[in-house]
Structure formats: C-alpha cells, structure tokens
Design a protein around this motif. Structure first.
Motif, short mmCIF file in Angstrom:
data_model
loop_
_atom_site.label_atom_id
_atom_site.label_comp_id
_atom_site.label_asym_id
_atom_site.label_seq_id
_atom_site.Cartn_x
_atom_site.Cartn_y
_atom_site.Cartn_z
N SER A 210 1.08 -0.90 -0.35
CA SER A 210 0.11 0.32 -0.17
C SER A 210 0.98 1.00 -0.43
CB SER A 210 -0.88 -0.01 1.04
OG SER A 210 -1.58 -1.44 1.17
N GLY A 211 1.89 1.30 -0.89
CA GLY A 211 2.35 2.39 -0.87
C GLY A 211 3.29 2.42 0.34
N GLY A 212 3.69 1.49 0.88
CA GLY A 212 4.69 2.06 2.63
C GLY A 212 5.73 0.28 2.74
N LEU A 213 5.85 -0.24 3.22
CA LEU A 213 6.58 -1.48 3.75
C LEU A 213 5.50 -2.41 5.05
CD1 LEU A 213 10.08 -0.85 3.28
CD2 LEU A 213 8.71 -1.73 1.57
N LEU A 214 5.33 -3.15 4.51
CA LEU A 214 5.00 -4.50 5.53
C LEU A 214 5.99 -4.73 6.39
CD1 LEU A 214 2.26 -6.67 5.03
CD2 LEU A 214 4.00 -7.84 5.59
N PHE A 215 6.16 -5.01 7.75
CA PHE A 215 7.26 -5.84 7.96
C PHE A 215 7.02 -6.72 9.22
CE2 PHE A 215 8.56 -0.91 7.77
CZ PHE A 215 9.76 -1.61 7.87
N SER A 216 7.39 -7.67 9.28
CA SER A 216 7.18 -8.46 10.47
C SER A 216 8.50 -8.75 11.41
CB SER A 216 6.59 -9.93 10.25
OG SER A 216 6.96 -11.47 11.32
N CYS A 217 8.75 -8.93 12.42
CA CYS A 217 9.74 -9.88 13.88
C CYS A 217 9.86 -10.81 13.25
CB CYS A 217 9.97 -8.61 14.68
SG CYS A 217 9.76 -6.91 14.40
N CYS A 218 8.86 -11.76 13.14
CA CYS A 218 8.83 -13.44 13.30
C CYS A 218 8.43 -13.12 14.72
CB CYS A 218 10.16 -13.41 12.72
SG CYS A 218 9.85 -13.24 10.36
N ASP A 219 8.24 -12.61 15.58
CA ASP A 219 8.07 -12.99 16.77
C ASP A 219 6.93 -13.89 16.78
OD1 ASP A 219 6.10 -10.88 16.04
OD2 ASP A 219 4.29 -10.59 17.62
N GLU A 220 6.58 -14.56 18.27
CA GLU A 220 6.04 -15.65 18.73
C GLU A 220 5.66 -15.91 19.81
OE1 GLU A 220 6.68 -19.32 15.48
OE2 GLU A 220 7.68 -20.69 17.18
N THR A 221 4.07 -15.85 20.05
CA THR A 221 3.68 -16.05 21.26
C THR A 221 2.45 -17.03 21.60
OG1 THR A 221 4.88 -13.67 22.05
CG2 THR A 221 3.39 -14.69 23.60
N PRO A 222 2.73 -18.17 22.79
CA PRO A 222 1.64 -18.85 22.46
C PRO A 222 0.57 -17.80 22.80
CG PRO A 222 3.62 -19.52 23.82
CD PRO A 222 4.39 -18.06 23.26
N GLY A 223 -0.42 -18.22 22.28
CA GLY A 223 -1.22 -17.16 22.73
C GLY A 223 -3.20 -18.43 23.23
N ARG A 224 -4.47 -17.80 23.05
CA ARG A 224 -5.84 -18.06 22.62
C ARG A 224 -6.52 -17.89 22.02
NH1 ARG A 224 -8.39 -15.37 27.62
NH2 ARG A 224 -6.69 -14.09 27.11
#
Ligand SMILES: Cc1cc2nc3c(=O)[nH]c(=O)nc-3n(C[C@H](O)[C@H](O)[C@H](O)COP(=O)(O)OP(=O)(O)OC[C@H]3O[C@@H](n4cnc5c(N)ncnc54)[C@H](O)[C@@H]3O)c2cc1C
Length: 323
Positions: A210-224
């Motif tokens: 969308s004209g910018g950048l998409l980022f992920s820090c590849c975090d991984e936290t157990p969730g519900r």
C-alpha cells in the motif's frame, strides 16, 4: 439438516479441502463457519507471501507442489516479485532492492498473492453456513450428529479445519502462536515492485504494501484462539531490527499493526489425516506459517485421503504421530 461431509472452518484448510473434494466428485459437503464471512482469522491476517522454503522435507514437498500451482495465477492474481533470503549465499540483496543490506540467495519465482481472491476461489460454489459455531458431536447408527448453535447436522465424516481452534475442537496438542504484522505510512521512495526481503535467521522480513512497507519481526507468543492482543513493545523491537539489520530503511512510521495466529503441532508439521481415535473425524490443521503457500497441495492431499485415492496410513502428516 445433513451432508455427507461437514467441514468446520472456512479458512484455507477447510476451503481448499472442499475445493478438491468437489473436483473429486464429492459435492455433498457443508462448511460450517462461526464468523459472518470467510478469512476473519489466520487466513485473513497473514503476509500473503508465496515462499517455498521449509526446514522439514515432507513439508517442503507440499510447499513446492502448492506454490507451483499458485504461481500460474489461474486461481488468484500472483505477483512474481521474487524473494531474497539473507543468509547463506553470495548474492547482494541491494541488487534487487536498493535499500536492502546483506548477502544471501535470490528466489525469483516466489512472490505475493491475492489472498482473499484465492480463498474466494476455493469457496466458489460451496455450501457454507456462516455465523454458526460447531459445539460438539455424537455418534449415531449411520454417522455423526454435529451439534451447532443453530441446531443439529447429520453427516458421515467431520473435517476439523478450525485453525487456531483445531486443538480445542479436535482434542489435539496444537498451539496457536501470536505474531504481529505492521504496515508503515506510504513513503515516496518505496518501489511497489520490490521483492520480499527475508532474514529468517535473524527473524525479520519486509515487503512493499500500500505505498509503504509491511514488516514482521517473526515474533511467536503462545496465545488463546481468537484473542489478538497487541503488544506495544513490538514497535521498539521493529526499530531495533531495522537499525541493526536493515539500517538503510531509516526511521519508519507505522500506520497499522495487527496480530494473527499461526497454529502448530509440537513437531511443527501439518496435520492431515483421520483421527486414530475416531475414524469419522479427519483433521486438516496445524498449518503454521505456510497455510497459504501450501493450501492447494494440502487440500488435495486431504481430499485424496478422504476419498480413498491416497492411502493415509503411515503418512508423514498423519494425526497418529500426535498420540
Ligand atoms: C501473521 C501471519 C503471517 C502469515 N504469513 C503467511 C504467508 O506469508 N504465507 C503463507 O503461506 N502463510 C502465512 N501464514 C499462515 C496462514 O495464514 C495460515 O497457515 C492459514 O491461514 C491457516 O488456515 P486455517 O484454515 O487453518 O485457519 P483459519 O484461517 O483461522 O480458519 C479456521 C476457521 O475455522 C473457524 N472455526 C473455528 N472453530 C469453529 C467452530 N467451532 N465452528 C465453526 N467455525 C469454526 C474460524 O472462525 C476460522 O474462520 C501467516 C499467518 C500469520 C498469522
């Protein structure tokens, strides 16, 4: 109300399985989806990257088969923008994206896909009950009676494709892990044709969005299942990753952040097969971080085992390994 096969969940697992069942002539299929539309959970909260790289050889084969079909662009628009993996290899990332640093390998056939178009394509012509939740099921003389919030549904086979809920629904040892994605404000220097830059070892990736950048820090936290709490500290982690790994990106203003859930078995391999405790239940679950890329191949494998075209015994993805 009844159907030969009832599928719980209209995400990529359930939709691709129904798609292939129809192609194999099994059209008496009913998908039951708790939300008012498809793709509300993992299938609508991902990074839309078609990336053919897994550590596990069995999973790699399904990624290869699935990605090869999606690359044709017949099911949904595929952008063969390429993917650069920072890591082993001598190629320079800056050759493909002038703001990227590091050496590694270039994968020209990877890219991004229109995820909602793909999910919609799998669901075309399918019977889906939206806004209905499966509660549990009981065995009768001829099959199962599935209890839902809108009444009972009789079927011969029940497919658990409940994504983050698949562990609860199918009583399997599956865990949903939360991961943030962040999209920046539009930036004039971003070229929308840049590839995905993936630093798998140091847990970071980015691509144009969308004209910018998409980022992920590849975090991984157990969730519900279905609980998407954002952690504001993720923005600090992002700035640190940019400063240490990709400094040429400079200061980035984040416009949107969201959390999605990647659901894994303990060995992190997909679960595709009959339940060893109950032959009337089949699981398509634990798709982790590859459920878009491998969707076509996962649905095909599930449908072939269900219809007896493929022998599911001793299958590397079988559910028996979980007990
Ligand atoms: C942040 C993030 C980034 C990702 N990036 C990528 C990527 O770039 N490329 C890639 O290949 N993969 C990626 N993935 C992985 C991919 O999105 C998932 O593997 C895939 O979407 C899982 O699909 P699913 O059908 O198993 O789950 P879901 O999409 O969650 O579908 C399960 C459905 O079941 C329904 N349901 C659950 N319980 C019930 C019930 N009791 N009754 C009725 N309905 C029920 C839910 O409402 C839901 O719609 C990413 C995932 C995340 C979270």
């Amino acid at each position: 109300m009844g159907a030969d096969i009832v599928i719980i969940g209209a995400g990529f697992a359930g939709a691709a399985t129904a798609f292939h069942l129809a192609r194999l002539g099994r059209t008496d299929v009913l998908i039951i989806e708790r939300e008012a539309s498809a793709g509300v959970h993992s299938s609508g909260r991902n990074a839309a990257i078609i990336r053919e790289h897994a550590d596990d050889a069995a999973e790699q084969a399904l990624l290869h088969a699935g990605a090869n079909v999606l690359r044709r662009g017949e099911l949904a628009a595929f952008d063969r923008r390429g993917l650069f993996i920072v890591g082993p290899g001598q190629d320079e990332a800056a050759r493909y994206c002038p703001r990227a640093s590091g050496r590694g390998t270039w994968h020209p056939d990877d890219g991004t896909i229109d995820v909602s178009g793909l999910l919609g394509r799998y669901l075309e012509g399918q019977r889906v009950l939206y806004g209905v939740t499966v509660l549990d099921w009981t065995h009768g003389a001829h099959g199962l009676t599935v209890r839902t919030t809108e009444g009972d549904v009789d079927c011969r086979l029940l497919v658990n494709a409940a994504g983050p809920w698949a562990g609860e629904v199918g009583k399997l040892p599956l865990t949903p892990y939360n991961r943030h994605l962040m999209v920046s404000t539009p930036m004039p220097w971003v070229d929308g044709r840049w590839p995905v830059i993936w630093d798998g070892y140091r847990h970071f990736y980015f691509r144009p969005e969308s004209g910018g950048l998409l980022f992920s820090c590849c975090d991984e936290t157990p969730g519900r299942p279905g609980v998407y709490e954002e952690d504001p500290k993720i923005l600090d982690t992002l700035q640190q990753r940019i400063e240490t790994l990709q400094p040429a990106l400079g200061a980035i203003a984040i416009r949107t952040t969201w959390v999605g859930q990647r659901t894994f078995a303990p060995d992190r391999r997909f679960v595709i097969g009959f339940d060893p405790r109950d032959e009337r239940v089949f699981h398509v679950a634990g798709l982790g971080g590859h459920g878009v890329t491998a969707s076509y191949a996962i649905g095909l494998r599930a449908a072939e085992i269900i219809t007896g075209k493929l022998d599911g015994r001793d299958d590397p993805f079988g559910a028996g390994r979980l007990f």
